[in-house]
Scaffold this active site. Structure first.
Site, PDB file in Angstrom:
ATOM      1  CB  THR A 144       5.751 -11.208  27.859  1.00  0.00           C
ATOM      2  OG1 THR A 144       4.310 -10.506  26.913  1.00  0.00           O
ATOM      3  CG2 THR A 144       5.977 -11.509  29.249  1.00  0.00           C
ATOM      4  CB  SER A 179      -1.449  -9.385  34.438  1.00  0.00           C
ATOM      5  OG  SER A 179       0.210 -10.335  33.710  1.00  0.00           O
ATOM      6  CE1 TYR A 181       2.053 -15.163  30.251  1.00  0.00           C
ATOM      7  CE2 TYR A 181       1.531 -12.998  29.595  1.00  0.00           C
ATOM      8  CZ  TYR A 181       2.153 -13.795  29.005  1.00  0.00           C
ATOM      9  OH  TYR A 181       3.357 -13.783  27.719  1.00  0.00           O
ATOM     10  CG  HIS A 182       2.973  -9.633  31.267  1.00  0.00           C
ATOM     11  ND1 HIS A 182       0.439  -9.501  31.268  1.00  0.00           N
ATOM     12  CD2 HIS A 182       2.691  -9.336  30.179  1.00  0.00           C
ATOM     13  CE1 HIS A 182       0.911  -9.037  30.558  1.00  0.00           C
ATOM     14  NE2 HIS A 182       1.901  -9.407  29.108  1.00  0.00           N
ATOM     15  CE  LYS A 185       5.165 -16.125  28.762  1.00  0.00           C
ATOM     16  NZ  LYS A 185       5.382 -16.736  27.768  1.00  0.00           N
TER      17      LYS A 185
HETATM   18  N1  USQ Z   1      -6.321  -3.721  25.977  1.00  0.00           N
HETATM   19  C1  USQ Z   1      -7.242  -2.759  25.171  1.00  0.00           C
HETATM   20  N2  USQ Z   1      -9.240  -3.021  24.720  1.00  0.00           N
HETATM   21  C2  USQ Z   1      -9.439  -4.944  24.388  1.00  0.00           C
HETATM   22  C3  USQ Z   1      -8.154  -5.312  25.002  1.00  0.00           C
HETATM   23  C4  USQ Z   1      -7.103  -4.871  25.557  1.00  0.00           C
HETATM   24  O1  USQ Z   1      -7.533  -2.240  25.559  1.00  0.00           O
HETATM   25  O2  USQ Z   1      -9.778  -5.520  24.174  1.00  0.00           O
HETATM   26  C5  USQ Z   1      -5.444  -3.197  25.829  1.00  0.00           C
HETATM   27  C6  USQ Z   1      -4.816  -3.861  26.916  1.00  0.00           C
HETATM   28  O3  USQ Z   1      -5.387  -3.408  28.450  1.00  0.00           O
HETATM   29  C7  USQ Z   1      -3.774  -3.336  27.048  1.00  0.00           C
HETATM   30  C8  USQ Z   1      -2.965  -3.922  25.361  1.00  0.00           C
HETATM   31  O4  USQ Z   1      -4.488  -3.633  25.028  1.00  0.00           O
HETATM   32  O5  USQ Z   1      -3.305  -2.145  27.448  1.00  0.00           O
HETATM   33  C9  USQ Z   1      -2.488  -5.047  24.872  1.00  0.00           C
HETATM   34  O6  USQ Z   1      -3.672  -6.428  25.650  1.00  0.00           O
HETATM   35  P1  USQ Z   1      -3.905  -7.498  25.381  1.00  0.00           P
HETATM   36  O7  USQ Z   1      -4.683  -8.600  25.355  1.00  0.00           O
HETATM   37  O8  USQ Z   1      -3.444  -7.858  23.056  1.00  0.00           O
HETATM   38  O9  USQ Z   1      -2.075  -8.306  25.565  1.00  0.00           O
HETATM   39  P2  USQ Z   1      -1.524  -8.830  27.237  1.00  0.00           P
HETATM   40  O10 USQ Z   1      -3.476  -8.868  27.990  1.00  0.00           O
HETATM   41  O11 USQ Z   1      -0.837  -7.680  27.535  1.00  0.00           O
HETATM   42  O12 USQ Z   1      -1.512 -10.561  26.618  1.00  0.00           O
HETATM   43  C10 USQ Z   1      -0.813 -10.680  25.671  1.00  0.00           C
HETATM   44  C11 USQ Z   1      -0.944 -11.800  25.524  1.00  0.00           C
HETATM   45  C12 USQ Z   1       0.160 -12.558  26.497  1.00  0.00           C
HETATM   46  C13 USQ Z   1       1.848 -11.568  26.202  1.00  0.00           C
HETATM   47  C14 USQ Z   1       1.499 -10.383  25.251  1.00  0.00           C
HETATM   48  C15 USQ Z   1       2.825  -9.464  25.135  1.00  0.00           C
HETATM   49  O13 USQ Z   1      -1.755 -12.765  25.529  1.00  0.00           O
HETATM   50  O14 USQ Z   1       1.177 -13.642  26.063  1.00  0.00           O
HETATM   51  O15 USQ Z   1       2.536 -12.262  26.147  1.00  0.00           O
HETATM   52  O16 USQ Z   1       0.097 -10.166  24.682  1.00  0.00           O
HETATM   53  S1  USQ Z   1       2.419  -7.968  25.943  1.00  0.00           S
HETATM   54  O17 USQ Z   1       1.837  -7.026  25.607  1.00  0.00           O
HETATM   55  O18 USQ Z   1       3.491  -7.039  25.458  1.00  0.00           O
HETATM   56  O19 USQ Z   1       3.299  -8.640  27.460  1.00  0.00           O
END
Ligand code: USQ
Length: 382
Positions: A144, A179, A181-182, A185
């Site tokens: 990720t 997190s 989870y991250h 990875k």
């Molecule tokens: N966010 C909001 N509002 C929401 C949901 C999320 O502002 O209702 C924000 C989060 O705080 C974060 C961003 O949007 O700053 C991305 O959140 P996300 O829930 O889309 O992504 P994340 O939790 O990081 O995880 C997702 C996948 C995970 C993958 C990751 C890629 O669930 O499996 O590894 O995206 S990355 O984000 O590049 O690490």
């Protein structure tokens, strides 16, 4: 090619299985339904029900004439996984078999422990199964972009050259995840790099950003072939959540200041990246790390785009910042490199108003399925 997909029932695993089968590969898909179990236990069921993996594979074969071998079992069980790898003799393994939710990993001791055990033990078992039964197999591992976090310097593609006291060497780019989870990875990457150095395996580690989308050429064949579409705070990724929030008439839940920038990509580009990775493998003994996203947006920019696309459909969408349940920087520098997949020939599908409009339309058609209490964050990082 013989391609084994671990986590073949997932949001990415199922479209990937169909994509490779439709392209003429021999495809095997493995899953233990952990996501279905967690979704049910945490009241996080997706927007619409999907048939289980065995039923989906049957439906896909009836619709397209392409076969997918299915195994239901747990990749943390080495006896099970090693037997699948021995029997199937994959030339490539795509490893998605991890607990993918950052909020779930931060919920409580049991969910944190499960995430750590599941993710690390699965990766460890996959490496050993390849070593013992298919040493020429190319491991394509889903990492990720979150492994890098949001450092105040440019993010390289996996590696960085460090000059120190007149000498230099190449190291994994520093990782600081946001997190548990991250962080699993990050630990996976170290484990893979150790065994690549030790055994000469060939691996591609994909640093992927949040994915959005529903539609692929195969998922369009039949509604029963669509991927699981989550809008809850546990499994839903931010753009998919915003789409459903608009359909439900709920203001979009921007967390905090909304300046959090991430690299996003369409589900179609996940499939394209996997195909490019598999058809152009790295050398034996190489750990190739590729950043996998096509565009960067802040959360505020995403919400504005969704709002504009909704307006084009005559829907008024609101944006309402709420307290951030996560510990993350809400305003920060973000400049990740994205050169590896471009060099391999990726043709990105950008986030257009048409793409958004089709998703919003579909979510509106299923408006009655939306359960509002699944939308708001139920897990805090504190
Ligand atoms: N966010 C909001 N509002 C929401 C949901 C999320 O502002 O209702 C924000 C989060 O705080 C974060 C961003 O949007 O700053 C991305 O959140 P996300 O829930 O889309 O992504 P994340 O939790 O990081 O995880 C997702 C996948 C995970 C993958 C990751 C890629 O669930 O499996 O590894 O995206 S990355 O984000 O590049 O690490």
């Amino acid at each position: 090619m013989r391609v084994l997909i671990l986590g073949g029932d997932g949001y990415l695993g199922w479209p990937t299985a169909m994509h490779f089968a439709a392209a003429g590969h021999d495809v095997g898909a493995v899953d233990n339904y952990a996501r279905r179990r967690i979704a049910s236990e945490t009241d996080s069921l997706p927007l619409f029900a999907t048939p289980d993996l065995a039923q989906r594979a049957q439906r896909f074969e009836a619709t397209s004439n392409h076969h997918i071998d299915v195994w239901i079992g747990d990749c943390t069980d080495y006896a099970f996984l090693s037997e699948v790898v021995r029997a199937f003799q994959p030339e490539a393994i795509i490893h998605f078999a991890e607990q993918p939710s950052a909020p779930y990993s931060m919920k409580d001791f049991a969910t944190a422990r499960f995430t750590l055990n599941n993710n690390l033990n699965t990766t460890f078992n996959v490496l050993w199964a390849i070593h013992e039964h298919a040493p020429q197999c190319h491991l394509v591992k889903l990492g990720t972009m979150g492994e890098y976090g949001t450092p105040n310097i440019d993010i390289e593609e996996g590696w960085i050259d460090i000059h120190h006291n007149g000498r230099q060497d190449r190291f994994l780019f520093p990782r600081q995840a946001g997190s548990l989870y991250h962080t699993t990875k990050v630990l996976d990457t170290d484990l893979i790099w150790f065994y690549v150095r030790t055994w000469g395996l060939k691996c591609t580690d994909l640093m992927q950003g949040p994915v959005y989308g529903l539609f692929t050429p195969q998922s369009r064949l039949d509604k029963a072939l669509l991927p699981n579409f989550h809008y809850d705070d546990i499994f839903g990724t931010v753009l998919n959540r915003f789409i459903v929030q608009v359909a439900a008439g709920v203001p979009m839940t921007v967390y905090g200041k909304g300046g959090q920038v991430r690299g996003y990509l369409n589900l179609l580009d996940t499939l394209q990246c996997l195909e490019l990775a598999i058809t152009r493998p790295p050398a034996d003994g190489e750990l190739r790390i590729l950043n996998q996203f096509t565009e960067t947006f802040s959360v505020n920019e995403l919400a504005e785009r969704v709002k504009d696309a909704a307006a084009g459909l005559g829907i008024t969408a609101d944006i309402k910042p709420i307290a951030n349940p996560r510990n993350e920087k809400e305003e920060h520098y973000y400049n990740p490199k994205f050169t590896g997949f471009k060099a391999l020939g990726l043709k990105p599908h950008p986030l257009t108003s048409e793409v958004l409009a089709e998703m919003i339309d579909y979510a509106v058609s299923l408006k009655d399925n939306i359960v509002p209490k699944r939308i708001f964050p139920r897990v805090s990082w504190n």
